[in-house]
Design a protein around this motif. Structure first.
Motif, PDB file in Angstrom:
ATOM      1  N   LEU A  33       0.847  -1.192   0.000  1.00 25.62           N
ATOM      2  CA  LEU A  33       0.000   0.000   0.000  1.00 25.62           C
ATOM      3  C   LEU A  33       0.884   1.243   0.000  1.00 25.62           C
ATOM      4  CD1 LEU A  33      -2.795  -0.905   2.590  1.00 25.62           C
ATOM      5  CD2 LEU A  33      -3.050  -0.725   0.103  1.00 25.62           C
ATOM      6  N   GLY A  34       1.987   1.185   0.750  1.00 30.08           N
ATOM      7  CA  GLY A  34       2.927   2.295   0.758  1.00 30.08           C
ATOM      8  C   GLY A  34       3.599   2.491  -0.576  1.00 30.08           C
ATOM      9  N   VAL A  35       3.939   1.393  -1.256  1.00 33.77           N
ATOM     10  CA  VAL A  35       4.532   1.479  -2.590  1.00 33.77           C
ATOM     11  C   VAL A  35       3.581   2.198  -3.548  1.00 33.77           C
ATOM     12  CG1 VAL A  35       5.204   0.112  -4.613  1.00 33.77           C
ATOM     13  CG2 VAL A  35       6.023  -0.551  -2.344  1.00 33.77           C
ATOM     14  N   GLY A  36       2.319   1.791  -3.543  1.00 33.53           N
ATOM     15  CA  GLY A  36       1.339   2.423  -4.416  1.00 33.53           C
ATOM     16  C   GLY A  36       1.126   3.882  -4.073  1.00 33.53           C
ATOM     17  N   ALA A  61      -4.962  -7.840  -2.840  1.00 34.12           N
ATOM     18  CA  ALA A  61      -5.522  -6.540  -3.231  1.00 34.12           C
ATOM     19  C   ALA A  61      -4.451  -5.453  -3.191  1.00 34.12           C
ATOM     20  CB  ALA A  61      -6.684  -6.179  -2.313  1.00 34.12           C
ATOM     21  N   ALA A  62      -3.631  -5.461  -2.145  1.00 30.31           N
ATOM     22  CA  ALA A  62      -2.611  -4.426  -1.992  1.00 30.31           C
ATOM     23  C   ALA A  62      -1.496  -4.559  -3.028  1.00 30.31           C
ATOM     24  CB  ALA A  62      -2.029  -4.483  -0.588  1.00 30.31           C
ATOM     25  N   THR A  63      -0.999  -5.770  -3.227  1.00 25.71           N
ATOM     26  CA  THR A  63       0.121  -5.941  -4.153  1.00 25.71           C
ATOM     27  C   THR A  63      -0.296  -5.688  -5.595  1.00 25.71           C
ATOM     28  OG1 THR A  63      -0.262  -8.344  -4.189  1.00 25.71           O
ATOM     29  CG2 THR A  63       1.378  -7.533  -2.651  1.00 25.71           C
ATOM     30  N   GLU A  64      -1.456  -6.181  -5.974  1.00 19.74           N
ATOM     31  CA  GLU A  64      -1.908  -5.959  -7.352  1.00 19.74           C
ATOM     32  C   GLU A  64      -2.224  -4.482  -7.599  1.00 19.74           C
ATOM     33  OE1 GLU A  64      -1.701  -8.130  -9.629  1.00 19.74           O
ATOM     34  OE2 GLU A  64      -1.504 -10.021  -8.531  1.00 19.74           O
ATOM     35  N   ALA A 107      -0.739  -1.993  -6.113  1.00 22.07           N
ATOM     36  CA  ALA A 107       0.553  -1.302  -6.185  1.00 22.07           C
ATOM     37  C   ALA A 107       1.154  -1.423  -7.578  1.00 22.07           C
ATOM     38  CB  ALA A 107       1.507  -1.879  -5.141  1.00 22.07           C
ATOM     39  N   ILE A 108       1.038  -2.593  -8.170  1.00 23.87           N
ATOM     40  CA  ILE A 108       1.550  -2.790  -9.526  1.00 23.87           C
ATOM     41  C   ILE A 108       0.816  -1.880 -10.512  1.00 23.87           C
ATOM     42  CG2 ILE A 108       1.659  -4.462 -11.432  1.00 23.87           C
ATOM     43  CD1 ILE A 108       2.252  -6.605  -9.277  1.00 23.87           C
ATOM     44  N   ARG A 109      -0.504  -1.839 -10.391  1.00 31.77           N
ATOM     45  CA  ARG A 109      -1.280  -0.984 -11.295  1.00 31.77           C
ATOM     46  C   ARG A 109      -0.959   0.499 -11.060  1.00 31.77           C
ATOM     47  NH1 ARG A 109      -5.234  -4.913  -9.870  1.00 31.77           N
ATOM     48  NH2 ARG A 109      -6.151  -3.526  -8.304  1.00 31.77           N
ATOM     49  N   ALA A 110      -0.791   0.894  -9.794  1.00 29.05           N
ATOM     50  CA  ALA A 110      -0.515   2.294  -9.475  1.00 29.05           C
ATOM     51  C   ALA A 110       0.829   2.738 -10.048  1.00 29.05           C
ATOM     52  CB  ALA A 110      -0.531   2.501  -7.958  1.00 29.05           C
ATOM     53  N   LEU A 139      10.455   7.159  -9.453  1.00 26.55           N
ATOM     54  CA  LEU A 139       9.370   6.348 -10.003  1.00 26.55           C
ATOM     55  C   LEU A 139       9.879   5.065 -10.639  1.00 26.55           C
ATOM     56  CD1 LEU A 139       6.780   8.848 -11.518  1.00 26.55           C
ATOM     57  CD2 LEU A 139       6.422   7.206  -9.668  1.00 26.55           C
ATOM     58  N   GLU A 140      11.068   5.107 -11.221  1.00 25.77           N
ATOM     59  CA  GLU A 140      11.645   3.885 -11.790  1.00 25.77           C
ATOM     60  C   GLU A 140      11.904   2.868 -10.689  1.00 25.77           C
ATOM     61  OE1 GLU A 140      15.027   1.206 -12.761  1.00 25.77           O
ATOM     62  OE2 GLU A 140      15.072   2.898 -11.371  1.00 25.77           O
ATOM     63  N   ARG A 141      12.406   3.327  -9.545  1.00 26.76           N
ATOM     64  CA  ARG A 141      12.683   2.432  -8.427  1.00 26.76           C
ATOM     65  C   ARG A 141      11.401   1.836  -7.857  1.00 26.76           C
ATOM     66  NH1 ARG A 141      15.321   6.518  -4.856  1.00 26.76           N
ATOM     67  NH2 ARG A 141      14.865   4.988  -3.232  1.00 26.76           N
ATOM     68  N   VAL A 142      10.404   2.677  -7.664  1.00 31.89           N
ATOM     69  CA  VAL A 142       9.169   2.187  -7.054  1.00 31.89           C
ATOM     70  C   VAL A 142       8.413   1.265  -8.013  1.00 31.89           C
ATOM     71  CG1 VAL A 142       7.491   4.004  -7.669  1.00 31.89           C
ATOM     72  CG2 VAL A 142       7.436   2.977  -5.399  1.00 31.89           C
ATOM     73  N   PHE A 143       8.553   1.521  -9.321  1.00 31.17           N
ATOM     74  CA  PHE A 143       7.958   0.632 -10.324  1.00 31.17           C
ATOM     75  C   PHE A 143       8.565  -0.765 -10.196  1.00 31.17           C
ATOM     76  CE2 PHE A 143       8.067  -1.369 -14.511  1.00 31.17           C
ATOM     77  CZ  PHE A 143       6.752  -1.261 -14.926  1.00 31.17           C
ATOM     78  N   ARG A 144       9.889  -0.828 -10.073  1.00 36.21           N
ATOM     79  CA  ARG A 144      10.554  -2.126  -9.912  1.00 36.21           C
ATOM     80  C   ARG A 144      10.173  -2.796  -8.594  1.00 36.21           C
ATOM     81  NH1 ARG A 144      15.466  -1.502  -8.928  1.00 36.21           N
ATOM     82  NH2 ARG A 144      15.963   0.699  -9.301  1.00 36.21           N
ATOM     83  N   ASP A 145      10.160  -2.017  -7.514  1.00 36.60           N
ATOM     84  CA  ASP A 145       9.876  -2.595  -6.198  1.00 36.60           C
ATOM     85  C   ASP A 145       8.491  -3.218  -6.126  1.00 36.60           C
ATOM     86  OD1 ASP A 145      12.346  -2.044  -5.129  1.00 36.60           O
ATOM     87  OD2 ASP A 145      11.739  -0.165  -4.170  1.00 36.60           O
ATOM     88  N   ALA A 146       7.527  -2.618  -6.816  1.00 37.64           N
ATOM     89  CA  ALA A 146       6.163  -3.144  -6.781  1.00 37.64           C
ATOM     90  C   ALA A 146       6.084  -4.567  -7.299  1.00 37.64           C
ATOM     91  CB  ALA A 146       5.230  -2.240  -7.588  1.00 37.64           C
ATOM     92  N   ARG A 147       6.962  -4.911  -8.251  1.00 38.27           N
ATOM     93  CA  ARG A 147       6.876  -6.231  -8.900  1.00 38.27           C
ATOM     94  C   ARG A 147       7.228  -7.379  -7.970  1.00 38.27           C
ATOM     95  NH1 ARG A 147       5.026  -2.106 -11.583  1.00 38.27           N
ATOM     96  NH2 ARG A 147       4.026  -2.850 -13.472  1.00 38.27           N
ATOM     97  N   ALA A 148       7.917  -7.108  -6.867  1.00 37.02           N
ATOM     98  CA  ALA A 148       8.229  -8.184  -5.924  1.00 37.02           C
ATOM     99  C   ALA A 148       6.974  -8.699  -5.221  1.00 37.02           C
ATOM    100  CB  ALA A 148       9.243  -7.698  -4.882  1.00 37.02           C
ATOM    101  N   GLY A 149       5.916  -7.911  -5.223  1.00 41.14           N
ATOM    102  CA  GLY A 149       4.702  -8.291  -4.517  1.00 41.14           C
ATOM    103  C   GLY A 149       4.046  -9.558  -5.034  1.00 41.14           C
ATOM    104  N   ILE A 150       4.332  -9.931  -6.277  1.00 44.91           N
ATOM    105  CA  ILE A 150       3.685 -11.118  -6.840  1.00 44.91           C
ATOM    106  C   ILE A 150       4.195 -12.408  -6.220  1.00 44.91           C
ATOM    107  CG2 ILE A 150       3.253  -9.957  -9.031  1.00 44.91           C
ATOM    108  CD1 ILE A 150       5.581 -11.492 -10.252  1.00 44.91           C
ATOM    109  N   TYR A 151       5.306 -12.341  -5.490  1.00 45.12           N
ATOM    110  CA  TYR A 151       5.913 -13.567  -4.980  1.00 45.12           C
ATOM    111  C   TYR A 151       5.609 -13.848  -3.507  1.00 45.12           C
ATOM    112  CZ  TYR A 151       8.559 -13.190  -9.291  1.00 45.12           C
ATOM    113  OH  TYR A 151       8.905 -13.092 -10.608  1.00 45.12           O
TER     114      TYR A 151
END
Length: 407
Positions: free
Chosen positions: A263-266, A347-350, A352-355, A374-386
């Motif tokens: 949620l913080g990432v988003g 809900a939170a991780t998905e 964040a990815i969309r945001a 924004l490039e960093r936070v875009f990458r960080d969001a992708r870890a949520g899928i695991y």
């Protein structure tokens, strides 16, 4: 709130706000070190004394042991603050400690729980809890072996991937299968699962080695290395209960802290995007002189849609927490319960990815330059899928229940 629920709310509204305030102050140092930590692909260990001084190691410890008594929702809000205003990768590393404390609130017997929690409260000790292995992750049976040593303890050998916070931890909590006396693993799945236990040992134990394998796209500042256990001597007091039967009953303590981080990432992504879009000018365009980006219709629409999407995810996290506080999970099928709890994390991780995707699209090409916020936070969001329970596992379990697989 149900009096029989194991999830009880100890903190007042003001205490919750005070804890979020502590996180906001600490986030300044997270933010200061975040970009360099991402570039170095290392967790900034110099933050550990600051974190301990803040008192946050005792965040999720019940008040009767001297902790702050934070519930799953309060922990999620603290993590959200640190990730949004600090740094997601650094937050994720410290997050490991809270995940393990939460799990141990109910998994341990009382003497072991009091001993561990007093150590954290009095000494500021912090936990790394590597549970996964290369072959199958958290849902697969452990290959790490605990061979009986003939004196009531074990000799443990194995390797744990995803050892978040391991280089700065004071305590290591890990899983291993208690073997037959000759060192062989149980033959059947059920016996293998029955003998899979959780062990808690000092990080200073002989035979523990760290292999710096962490080199990923996402959450680089978390310093999630590989832990090697090379014939580690473990005494009887280190055994802390059944993993397979115990941990999944406490899976919310993984789901909610992770949900808070994402949620913080988003929120971070959309705040950065909003700040940029509010100031950016397009100059002369076909539509007129000095066109401001904020005046573009689709920008307003897409930003509003992303903000609403993230808000809906936060309400899902909060609503799931309130269901646990009310004891509603007592009526859920036990096989499906991990998935029902994980709806909040999914809900939170998905979201964040969309945001982060929306933020990058709206701000423009400059946002994808290496190291930009924004490039960093875009990458960080992708870890949520695991993180467990992941989206596919959640949907699968809920679908199976709907089709009658669990009765």
């Amino acid at each position: 709130m149900s009096t029989t629920s194991k999830h009880y709310v100890e903190v007042s509204t003001q205490e919750r706000e005070d804890l979020i305030g502590i996180a906001r102050k600490l986030a300044v140092d997270f933010e200061r070190l975040g970009r360099q930590a991402d570039e170095d692909n290392l967790f900034p260990a110099e933050l550990v004394p600051l974190y301990k001084a803040s008192g946050l190691p005792r965040l999720a410890i019940p008040k009767k042991y001297g902790g702050f008594g934070a519930d799953v929702w309060t922990v999620a809000l603290v993590e959200k603050e640190l990730a949004s205003y600090g740094d997601p990768g650094i937050t994720l590393s410290f997050n490991m400690h809270h995940v393990m404390v939460g799990i141990f609130r109910n998994l341990l017997d009382e003497p072991a729980r009091e001993r561990l929690f007093r150590d954290i409260v009095e000494n500021g000790s912090m936990i790394s809890g590597p549970l996964s292995e290369e072959r199958a992750g958290i849902t697969g049976l452990s290959d790490t072996k605990a061979v009986p040593d003939g004196n009531g303890g074990w000799t443990v050998t194995g390797k744990k991937n995803w050892a978040t916070f391991v280089e700065s931890a004071d305590i290591i909590a890990f899983t291993a299968v208690i073997t037959n006396d000759d060192g062989s693993l149980p033959e059947t799945f059920s016996e293998h699962a029955e003998r899979e236990g959780v062990f808690i040992i000092p990080a200073s134990a002989q035979g523990l080695k760290i292999d710096r394998t962490w080199d990923t796209m996402s959450m680089r500042a978390s310093g999630t290395q590989t832990l090697i256990l090379d014939e580690v001597s473990v005494d009887a007091a280190a055994y802390s209960g059944s993993y397979r039967n115990g941990l999944f009953g406490e899976i919310e303590w993984a789901c909610f802290p992770f949900a808070g981080v994402y949620l913080g990432v988003g929120e971070r992504a959309l705040r950065l995007a909003t700040e940029s879009l509010s100031k950016k000018q397009l100059g002369r365009t076909q539509e007129g002189e000095e066109k401001a980006v904020r005046d573009v219709g689709y920008v307003q629409y897409e930003l509003g849609k992303a903000l609403a999407d993230l808000q809906a995810a936060e309400w899902t996290v909060r609503g799931t927490a309130e269901a646990l506080f009310a004891g509603e999970d007592a009526s859920w099928n036990p096989y499906e319960r991990p998935a029902r709890v994980a709806i909040a994390k999914v809900a939170a991780t998905e979201a964040a990815i969309r945001a982060t995707d929306t933020a990058l699209r709206l701000v423009g090409g400059g946002a994808i330059r290496r190291g930009q916020p924004l490039e960093r936070v875009f990458r960080d969001a992708r870890a949520g899928i695991y993180h467990p329970v992941n989206s596919a596992q959640t949907y699968d379990l809920i679908g199976k229940k709907a089709l009658g697989f669990f009765g």
